[in-house]
Motif scaffolding. Structure first.
Motif, short mmCIF file in Angstrom:
data_model
loop_
_atom_site.label_atom_id
_atom_site.label_comp_id
_atom_site.label_asym_id
_atom_site.label_seq_id
_atom_site.Cartn_x
_atom_site.Cartn_y
_atom_site.Cartn_z
N ARG A 86 50.21 34.82 46.12
CA ARG A 86 48.81 34.59 46.55
C ARG A 86 48.72 34.01 47.97
O ARG A 86 49.36 34.49 48.88
CB ARG A 86 48.09 33.69 45.53
CG ARG A 86 47.86 34.43 44.21
CD ARG A 86 46.89 33.66 43.33
NE ARG A 86 46.76 34.29 42.03
CZ ARG A 86 46.31 33.68 40.95
NH1 ARG A 86 45.93 32.42 41.01
NH2 ARG A 86 46.21 34.33 39.81
N ASN A 141 46.43 24.81 37.48
CA ASN A 141 45.86 26.08 37.96
C ASN A 141 44.52 26.28 37.27
O ASN A 141 44.11 25.44 36.45
CB ASN A 141 46.82 27.26 37.75
CG ASN A 141 47.19 27.47 36.29
OD1 ASN A 141 46.64 26.83 35.41
ND2 ASN A 141 48.13 28.36 36.04
N ASN A 142 43.84 27.38 37.57
CA ASN A 142 42.51 27.54 36.98
C ASN A 142 42.59 27.82 35.49
O ASN A 142 41.68 27.46 34.74
CB ASN A 142 41.73 28.63 37.71
CG ASN A 142 40.29 28.67 37.29
OD1 ASN A 142 39.69 27.62 37.05
ND2 ASN A 142 39.73 29.85 37.16
N ALA A 143 43.66 28.47 35.03
CA ALA A 143 43.82 28.68 33.60
C ALA A 143 43.86 27.32 32.89
O ALA A 143 43.24 27.13 31.84
CB ALA A 143 45.10 29.47 33.32
N ILE A 167 36.96 38.31 29.19
CA ILE A 167 37.83 39.08 30.06
C ILE A 167 39.32 38.79 29.85
O ILE A 167 39.70 37.76 29.31
CB ILE A 167 37.50 38.77 31.54
CG1 ILE A 167 37.55 37.26 31.77
CG2 ILE A 167 36.14 39.31 31.89
CD1 ILE A 167 37.54 36.88 33.22
N PHE A 173 46.40 35.79 30.46
CA PHE A 173 45.14 35.04 30.41
C PHE A 173 44.02 35.88 29.83
O PHE A 173 43.43 36.70 30.51
CB PHE A 173 44.76 34.53 31.80
CG PHE A 173 43.59 33.57 31.78
CD1 PHE A 173 43.80 32.21 31.66
CD2 PHE A 173 42.29 34.04 31.85
CE1 PHE A 173 42.73 31.33 31.63
CE2 PHE A 173 41.21 33.15 31.82
CZ PHE A 173 41.44 31.80 31.71
N VAL A 214 31.54 33.22 32.47
CA VAL A 214 32.82 33.57 33.10
C VAL A 214 32.59 34.64 34.16
O VAL A 214 31.94 35.66 33.91
CB VAL A 214 33.82 34.13 32.06
CG1 VAL A 214 35.19 34.35 32.71
CG2 VAL A 214 33.94 33.20 30.87
N HIS A 215 33.14 34.40 35.35
CA HIS A 215 33.08 35.42 36.40
C HIS A 215 33.96 36.58 35.98
O HIS A 215 35.15 36.38 35.66
CB HIS A 215 33.58 34.82 37.70
CG HIS A 215 33.34 35.68 38.90
ND1 HIS A 215 33.99 36.87 39.07
CD2 HIS A 215 32.52 35.53 39.96
CE1 HIS A 215 33.58 37.42 40.20
NE2 HIS A 215 32.69 36.63 40.76
N SER A 217 35.56 38.67 37.51
CA SER A 217 36.73 38.77 38.38
C SER A 217 37.20 40.19 38.66
O SER A 217 36.73 40.83 39.56
CB SER A 217 37.90 37.96 37.83
OG SER A 217 37.56 36.61 37.85
N LEU A 248 34.32 30.18 37.57
CA LEU A 248 34.09 31.08 38.70
C LEU A 248 35.31 31.91 39.07
O LEU A 248 35.22 32.84 39.85
CB LEU A 248 33.67 30.27 39.92
CG LEU A 248 32.21 29.91 40.06
CD1 LEU A 248 32.00 29.19 41.39
CD2 LEU A 248 31.31 31.12 39.99
N GLY A 249 36.47 31.55 38.56
CA GLY A 249 37.68 32.31 38.91
C GLY A 249 38.09 32.01 40.34
O GLY A 249 38.55 30.92 40.65
N SER A 250 37.87 32.98 41.22
CA SER A 250 38.29 32.83 42.60
C SER A 250 37.56 31.67 43.29
O SER A 250 38.19 30.88 43.97
CB SER A 250 38.02 34.13 43.36
OG SER A 250 39.02 34.34 44.31
N SER A 281 40.01 28.48 41.24
CA SER A 281 41.42 28.41 41.64
C SER A 281 41.58 27.83 43.03
O SER A 281 40.73 28.02 43.90
CB SER A 281 42.02 29.82 41.67
OG SER A 281 42.22 30.31 40.39
N ASP A 283 44.36 28.75 44.87
CA ASP A 283 45.16 29.69 45.67
C ASP A 283 44.58 31.10 45.72
O ASP A 283 45.27 32.04 46.08
CB ASP A 283 46.61 29.72 45.19
CG ASP A 283 46.75 30.07 43.72
OD1 ASP A 283 45.72 30.14 43.02
OD2 ASP A 283 47.89 30.28 43.27
N LYS A 284 43.32 31.25 45.34
CA LYS A 284 42.68 32.56 45.52
C LYS A 284 41.89 32.48 46.83
O LYS A 284 42.46 32.15 47.86
CB LYS A 284 41.83 32.90 44.30
CG LYS A 284 42.67 33.16 43.04
CD LYS A 284 41.78 33.61 41.88
CE LYS A 284 42.58 33.85 40.61
NZ LYS A 284 41.67 34.14 39.48
C1 PLP Z 1 42.05 34.02 38.15
C2 PLP Z 1 41.13 33.54 37.10
C3 PLP Z 1 41.54 32.57 36.16
C4 PLP Z 1 42.93 32.02 36.18
O1 PLP Z 1 43.16 31.30 37.35
P1 PLP Z 1 44.65 30.92 37.80
O2 PLP Z 1 44.44 30.11 39.03
O3 PLP Z 1 45.36 32.20 38.02
O4 PLP Z 1 45.25 30.14 36.69
C5 PLP Z 1 40.63 32.14 35.22
N1 PLP Z 1 39.38 32.64 35.17
C6 PLP Z 1 38.95 33.58 36.04
C7 PLP Z 1 37.55 34.08 35.92
C8 PLP Z 1 39.81 34.06 37.04
O5 PLP Z 1 39.38 34.98 37.91
#
Ligand code: PLP
Length: 448
Positions: A86, A141-143, A167, A173, A214-215, A217, A248-250, A281, A283-284
């Protein structure tokens, strides 16, 4: 000399080591002994005799020393490539991380009072300033952010989520699986393409612990679709007395239209819409180190910090330092493209990339006598689930020859590998992410 004589001439391990004292000096006795033994055993077992045993030994040792994590050129056309690590960090973040590695730092120590401090306090101020949220915390991390937020807010009860948002984001994930592991029961509402406010309302019950948004993504539902806007969802959650969690994910901190990209909801907007917790996240799109950022209501952040999972999911000092330095850059968005590699890559204009391709083409052709090298148009992607259907006009080199897969393999085997993608019978190198031209040409020159 027939094969038998060659074998009879094979030196002992000892003699090979004595004849290659410089290698022992450089790599150490144990690894050279090990490599010499393995090399001689292979030859005795029938491998062809190398013309120069010392050179073969040196090559073997050099290959063993090369890390698979060694730097490479990401010319795949995907800026945030999950499999390639990333985001590339800003210089300020690299410096901060390096300092945190070398020296002691007041990680959990309050320099003002001289007492024990809090690990997350370093980022709280910046994150609340940049997002408008009351409070903030960070995890691995976001997870992990989604896991701990769900577990804290909803363990043993229900989370209401639209069927259009259940998703899977590559790897392992999958939202329903994460919910199960968080101990939260999934209450699906609506249909894949359409979910209405009344669907959420009808699902509310005393069992409702939270509403999850949830986004989507890495995909987009188009056509006859309906989703409930964040503000309406926040109103429904408020009426029900249940928090709204928005993953939001990213998650971007700035309006991406300044790079000519489609608008994505910013974290600040998600907070302003009334989400009680927002996760994203590090690192996105943010362009920092791997991290999961959680912002929102003070009482809920306090509950998340008190969850025993927090200790298992916490960030180390190196990434905390890098994340703090990255976030600091966002205080001056006008200078972001000069400082943050992710922003720079997204904003890089196509004519600049094409000019680079034009200048490199003849020099690359000179390294590859059997390959036709042409300048080509490309479409770069952001990657990591950010703006999945959006591409950025780019340019690159199209290397066509008898065996593009073989060429790609040779590029991957370089001391500093070059990664492109094979398409339409050619190896395509998208030059959007190439900044070190000299290093690239030097790497190419190492082709056998
Ligand atoms: C990428 C993503 C995650 C996971 O995030 P990581 O930083 O890869 O752990 C969770 N939810 C959404 C909606 C994402 O896009």
């Amino acid at each position: 000399m027939d094969g038998r004589e060659t074998l009879r001439d094979l030196p002992s391990v000892d003699r090979l080591l004595r004849a290659n004292a410089a290698l022992v000096e450089r790599h150490g006795r144990a690894p050279v002994t090990e490599a010499a033994r393995a090399l001689l055993a292979e030859i005795r077992a029938g491998a062809s005799m190398p013309p120069d045993l010392g050179a073969a030994l040196a090559e073997r040792l050099a290959a063993a020393e090369r890390s698979n994590l060694r730097p490479l050129f990401n010319l795949t056309g995907t800026i945030l490539h999950t499999n390639l690590g990333r985001a590339l960090l800003a210089e300020a973040a690299v410096e901060a991380a390096t300092a945190a590695m070398r020296e002691a730092a007041a990680l959990e120590f309050d320099l003002g009072t001289g007492r024990r401090g809090e690990r997350d306090s370093h980022l709280r101020g910046l994150l609340t300033e940049l997002t408008g949220a009351e409070d903030a915390t960070v995890v691995n991390n976001n997870a992990a952010a989604v896991l701990i937020a769900l577990n804290t807010l909803g363990q043993g009860r229900e989370a209401i989520v639209s069927r259009g948002e259940l998703i899977e984001i590559g790897g392992a994930f999958r939202m329903p699986d994460i919910m199960e592991r968080a101990g939260v029961r999934l209450r699906e509402v609506g249909t894949t393409n359409r979910t209405h406010a009344k669907d959420y309302r009808a699902a509310l019950s005393p069992e409702t612990a939270l509403i999850l948004k949830v986004h989507p993504s890495n995909y987009r539902i188009e056509g006859f679709t309906k989703e409930v806007p964040g503000t309406d969802l926040a109103a429904i959650a408020r009426e029900a007395g249940a928090p709204l969690l928005n993953d939001l994910g990213s998650g971007t901190l700035i309006d991406l239209s300044r790079f000519g990209l489609a608008r994505e909801p910013t974290v600040r907007e998600a907070v302003a819409e009334g989400a009680d917790i927002v996760t994203f996240s590090g690192d996105k799109l943010l362009g920092g180190p791997q991290a999961g950022i959680i912002v929102g209501r003070r009482d809920l952040i306090a509950a998340i910090n008190a969850n025993p999972l927090k200790r298992a999911l916490r960030l180390d000092k190196i990434r905390l330092a890098a994340l703090e330095a990255t976030l600091r850059l966002y205080r001056d968005p006008d200078r972001l493209t000069g400082r943050l590699p992710t922003a720079r890559a997204m904003a890089r204009p196509e004519p600049e990339i094409r000019a680079l391709a034009e200048s490199l083409a003849p020099r690359v052709a000179a390294c590859l006598p059997d390959v036709t090298v042409e300048v080509t148009g490309c479409a770069s992607q952001i990657g990591s689930g950010a703006l999945p259907v959006e591409t950025l006009p780019s340019a690159g080199l199209r290397l066509s020859g008898p065996a593009p897969e073989k060429l790609a393999a040779a590029f991957r085997a370089l001391p500093r590998p070059i990664l492109g993608r094979v398409a339409g019978g050619a190896l395509i190198l998208d030059l959007r992410c190439l900044e070190d031209e000299a290093g690239f040409l030097e790497s190419l020159a190492a082709l056998p």
